[in-house]
Design a protein around this motif. Structure first.
Motif: not given
Length: 105
Positions: A31-32, A49-53, A71-72, A104-105
């Motif tokens: 989590l972030d 995996d980093f959710i909300g980061l 990433n994005r 992944k973030y």
């Protein structure tokens, strides 16, 4: 956590993590609020995996395994080293001899 050849899996992590594995895969979902992550493996794959980061600093090294950061902004891949340093962001250090690394973030 440590493992010789067993798989290490955890989800919903909110704290710093230090994992060592010889040939077992490592799969962690954060989590972030994570501050620092360190993973060392010989031949096991690593999936983080980093959710909300929003941003992430990383130092990934491998002798012969593939390195992928998604990433994005897109996907960044290499076979030896990937590094990114962002002030005040969580830090990820991963080293492997032959295991594949995916973040992944």
């Amino acid at each position: 956590g440590n493992s010789i050849s067993g798989k290490i899996t955890a989800t919903g992590i909110r704290s710093s993590v230090d994992v060592e594995s010889v040939s077992g895969s490592v799969s962690l979902k954060f989590l972030d609020s994570t501050k620092e992550v360190e993973v060392e493996t010989i031949s096991g794959s690593v999936e983080l995996d980093f959710i909300g980061l929003e941003d992430l600093s990383y130092d990934l090294e491998s002798v012969s395994g593939s390195l992928t950061v998604e990433n994005r902004e897109g996907i960044n891949q290499s076979t030896r080293s990937l590094k990114r340093n962002i002030n005040n962001s969580p830090t990820v250090d991963v080293s492997t001899v032959s295991g594949a690394v995916r973040i992944k973030y």
